[in-house]
Design a protein around this motif. Structure first.
Motif, PDB file in Angstrom:
ATOM      1  N   SER A  64     -16.989  45.944  -7.063  1.00 54.79           N
ATOM      2  CA  SER A  64     -18.377  46.267  -6.707  1.00 54.79           C
ATOM      3  C   SER A  64     -19.219  45.004  -6.692  1.00 54.79           C
ATOM      4  CB  SER A  64     -18.984  47.238  -7.723  1.00 54.79           C
ATOM      5  OG  SER A  64     -18.238  48.421  -7.767  1.00 54.79           O
ATOM      6  N   PHE A  65     -20.082  44.898  -5.700  1.00 58.07           N
ATOM      7  CA  PHE A  65     -20.985  43.744  -5.575  1.00 58.07           C
ATOM      8  C   PHE A  65     -22.389  44.278  -5.326  1.00 58.07           C
ATOM      9  CE2 PHE A  65     -16.816  42.650  -4.120  1.00 58.07           C
ATOM     10  CZ  PHE A  65     -16.587  41.352  -4.558  1.00 58.07           C
ATOM     11  N   VAL A  66     -23.388  43.592  -5.879  1.00 59.03           N
ATOM     12  CA  VAL A  66     -24.756  43.925  -5.480  1.00 59.03           C
ATOM     13  C   VAL A  66     -25.324  42.759  -4.674  1.00 59.03           C
ATOM     14  CG1 VAL A  66     -25.345  45.543  -7.335  1.00 59.03           C
ATOM     15  CG2 VAL A  66     -25.692  43.100  -7.693  1.00 59.03           C
ATOM     16  N   ALA A  67     -26.186  43.107  -3.731  1.00 58.10           N
ATOM     17  CA  ALA A  67     -26.939  42.089  -2.988  1.00 58.10           C
ATOM     18  C   ALA A  67     -28.323  42.043  -3.622  1.00 58.10           C
ATOM     19  CB  ALA A  67     -27.032  42.479  -1.524  1.00 58.10           C
ATOM     20  N   GLU A  68     -28.784  40.834  -3.936  1.00 57.28           N
ATOM     21  CA  GLU A  68     -30.102  40.699  -4.568  1.00 57.28           C
ATOM     22  C   GLU A  68     -30.987  39.791  -3.725  1.00 57.28           C
ATOM     23  OE1 GLU A  68     -29.183  41.120  -9.305  1.00 57.28           O
ATOM     24  OE2 GLU A  68     -28.245  39.455  -8.246  1.00 57.28           O
ATOM     25  N   ARG A  69     -32.269  40.140  -3.736  1.00 57.56           N
ATOM     26  CA  ARG A  69     -33.259  39.320  -3.027  1.00 57.56           C
ATOM     27  C   ARG A  69     -34.482  39.229  -3.926  1.00 57.56           C
ATOM     28  NH1 ARG A  69     -34.414  41.534   2.636  1.00 57.56           N
ATOM     29  NH2 ARG A  69     -33.016  40.000   3.524  1.00 57.56           N
ATOM     30  N   LEU A  77     -22.038  46.739  -2.222  1.00 61.09           N
ATOM     31  CA  LEU A  77     -20.754  46.864  -1.528  1.00 61.09           C
ATOM     32  C   LEU A  77     -19.742  47.325  -2.556  1.00 61.09           C
ATOM     33  CD1 LEU A  77     -18.667  46.200   0.773  1.00 61.09           C
ATOM     34  CD2 LEU A  77     -18.557  43.892  -0.205  1.00 61.09           C
ATOM     35  N   HIS A  78     -19.046  48.424  -2.229  1.00 66.60           N
ATOM     36  CA  HIS A  78     -18.022  48.927  -3.143  1.00 66.60           C
ATOM     37  C   HIS A  78     -16.716  48.976  -2.363  1.00 66.60           C
ATOM     38  CE1 HIS A  78     -16.572  51.009  -6.640  1.00 66.60           C
ATOM     39  NE2 HIS A  78     -16.030  51.916  -5.864  1.00 66.60           N
ATOM     40  N   MET A  79     -15.648  48.434  -2.939  1.00 69.92           N
ATOM     41  CA  MET A  79     -14.372  48.392  -2.230  1.00 69.92           C
ATOM     42  C   MET A  79     -13.275  48.982  -3.122  1.00 69.92           C
ATOM     43  SD  MET A  79     -14.890  44.712  -0.347  1.00 69.92           S
ATOM     44  CE  MET A  79     -13.532  44.789   0.775  1.00 69.92           C
ATOM     45  N   SER A  80     -12.458  49.870  -2.542  1.00 71.33           N
ATOM     46  CA  SER A  80     -11.369  50.514  -3.290  1.00 71.33           C
ATOM     47  C   SER A  80     -10.048  50.071  -2.683  1.00 71.33           C
ATOM     48  CB  SER A  80     -11.467  52.033  -3.183  1.00 71.33           C
ATOM     49  OG  SER A  80     -12.699  52.462  -3.697  1.00 71.33           O
ATOM     50  N   LEU A  81      -9.178  49.509  -3.534  1.00 68.56           N
ATOM     51  CA  LEU A  81      -7.906  48.966  -3.055  1.00 68.56           C
ATOM     52  C   LEU A  81      -6.750  49.755  -3.661  1.00 68.56           C
ATOM     53  CD1 LEU A  81     -10.105  46.556  -3.414  1.00 68.56           C
ATOM     54  CD2 LEU A  81      -8.174  45.059  -3.031  1.00 68.56           C
TER      55      LEU A  81
END
Ligand SMILES: CC(C)(COP(=O)(O)OP(=O)(O)OC[C@H]1O[C@@H](n2cnc3c(N)ncnc32)[C@H](O)[C@@H]1OP(=O)(O)O)[C@@H](O)C(=O)NCCC(=O)NCCS
Length: 360
Positions: A64-69, A77-81
């Protein structure tokens, strides 16, 4: 405009961590996204379930990633592998405040980067749409399956196309208002029972598979990954065994969710011939989700699909008396499943587009 920065959430296992403290903000972004796209929040994972759901396992790594401003979280962004099968695939989920195209554009680029870093060559995702353009509309993009159209001029489809994603399939999104009329359920169930004949019996359980049915449940689950129409989506058989069923049930409990499962057992062989599973989040009273339904190939044509579905929907009124809506998604070309659902009273509420991107 302040620049966007990205931050990977690596410490979600600790509920007291700074990463975990961002979960309510992420949750709110998802709530707002659902209100914009669907007009309701039935499909939003409850906040108290979200942290558990974001944790990885031996079966699926989750990133999981967050975009910050300017210090504000403005996207995720969430990615499942998958780890035991489908090792070329990564499932991608993005959300941005106000569906901001610039933020989503950056998240799509990040998704490609993370996929490459993790040796995944196929990105996969689904996108909801409340309506469909008319056939012949110059902006209509039809799925290669020939069923379902989306408006390619809308910002999100346009973004997928810009980033080299391909529309592969569409699913019909439908809802069954509950409680379903009991006379209709009883009539459909009686008809299915007569067609099923004396060789099948119904077995059912809630949240925990009896040991004698663990392998049967796993074999039905394996068939789900290959027998459901997938168009040209690249999806391999999911590795499912009794241990994975037990793991699934442990996660369901940890995530404060539950399920009811009805199966048809073939009496002469003892085989579980078909099943249906309805899942729900315990924190929400009204929505529930029609997840798996399948009849094994050698048992089709005995109305077992209708048999187990009518029984499961009737049981819902007992175990979840406040339930008002049963949500489901079916491939547009899956006439066998759709015929059953239409007879039960499911109403079409939109479509979902299935996208994949192959990295070169
Ligand atoms: C949907 C499903 C459960 C219905 O199975 P079922 O209860 O046996 O269906 P019915 O008894 O109503 O079958 C009616 C007729 O369609 C045929 N049929 C049903 N599903 C079929 C399929 N997937 N492919 C080809 N024919 C099928 C039956 O053989 C029967 O033919 P007949 O009238 O000549 O005897 C079954 O198609 C299935 O398991 N599909 C794969 C899983 C799936 O797509 N699930 C839904 C995910 S969203």
């Amino acid at each position: 405009m302040t620049t966007l920065t990205f931050h990977e959430l690596t410490d979600l296992a600790d509920p007291q961590s700074a990463d975990s403290a961002l979960i309510p903000t992420i949750h709110e972004l998802v709530v707002q996204q659902n209100l914009r796209s669907m007009g309701h929040t039935d499909l939003v994972t409850p906040l108290e379930t979200r942290r558990q759901a974001m944790l990885g396992s031996e079966y699926t790594t989750r990133l999981s990633f967050v975009a910050e401003r300017g210090g504000e979280v403005v996207g995720m962004l969430h990615m499942s592998l998958p780890q035991k099968d489908n090792r070329s695939l990564v499932y991608v989920d993005t959300v941005a405040v106000d569906d901001d195209v610039e933020i989503l554009d950056a998240l799509f680029r990040l998704a490609d980067e993370v996929a490459r870093k993790n040796d995944r060559s196929i990105l996969s995702t689904w996108e909801p749409h409340r309506g469909e353009p008319e056939a012949g509309d110059p902006n209509a993009l039809e799925a290669p399956t020939g069923v379902g159209r989306i408006d390619a001029s809308e910002p999100l489809p346009a973004l997928y196309l810009k980033h080299g994603w391909k529309l592969e399939q569409t699913e019909r999104y439908s809802v069954l208002p509950l409680p379903a009329p009991s006379d209709l359920l009883a009539r459909l169930h009686a008809k299915a029972l007569a067609k099923a004949g004396a060789e099948y019996e119904i077995v059912h359980w809630q949240d925990h598979t009896p040991e004698e049915f663990l392998e049967g449940h796993a074999s039905l689950q394996r068939a789900m990954s290959t027998d459901v129409p997938h168009g040209d989506l690249e999806i391999e058989e999911t590795v499912y065994d009794a241990d994975r069923i037990l793991y699934f049930e442990k996660r369901i409990a940890e995530e404060d969710r539950g399920y009811v499962l009805f199966a048809a057992r073939h009496i002469p062989t003892g085989d579980l011939a078909g099943f249906t599973r309805i899942e729900y989040a315990k924190a929400y009273q009204e929505p529930c989700f029609q997840e798996e339904t399948l009849v094994k190939k050698e048992h089709r044509g005995h109305a077992l699909g209708m048999l187990v579905k009518t029984a499961a929907i009737a049981e819902l009124a007992v175990v979840r008396p406040g339930v008002k809506r049963l949500h489901t998604w079916n491939a547009g070309e899956n006439s066998y499943m759709l015929d059953i659902n239409v007879a039960l009273g499911f109403e079409k509420r939109g479509i979902e587009s299935a996208w994949q991107k192959k990295l070169s």
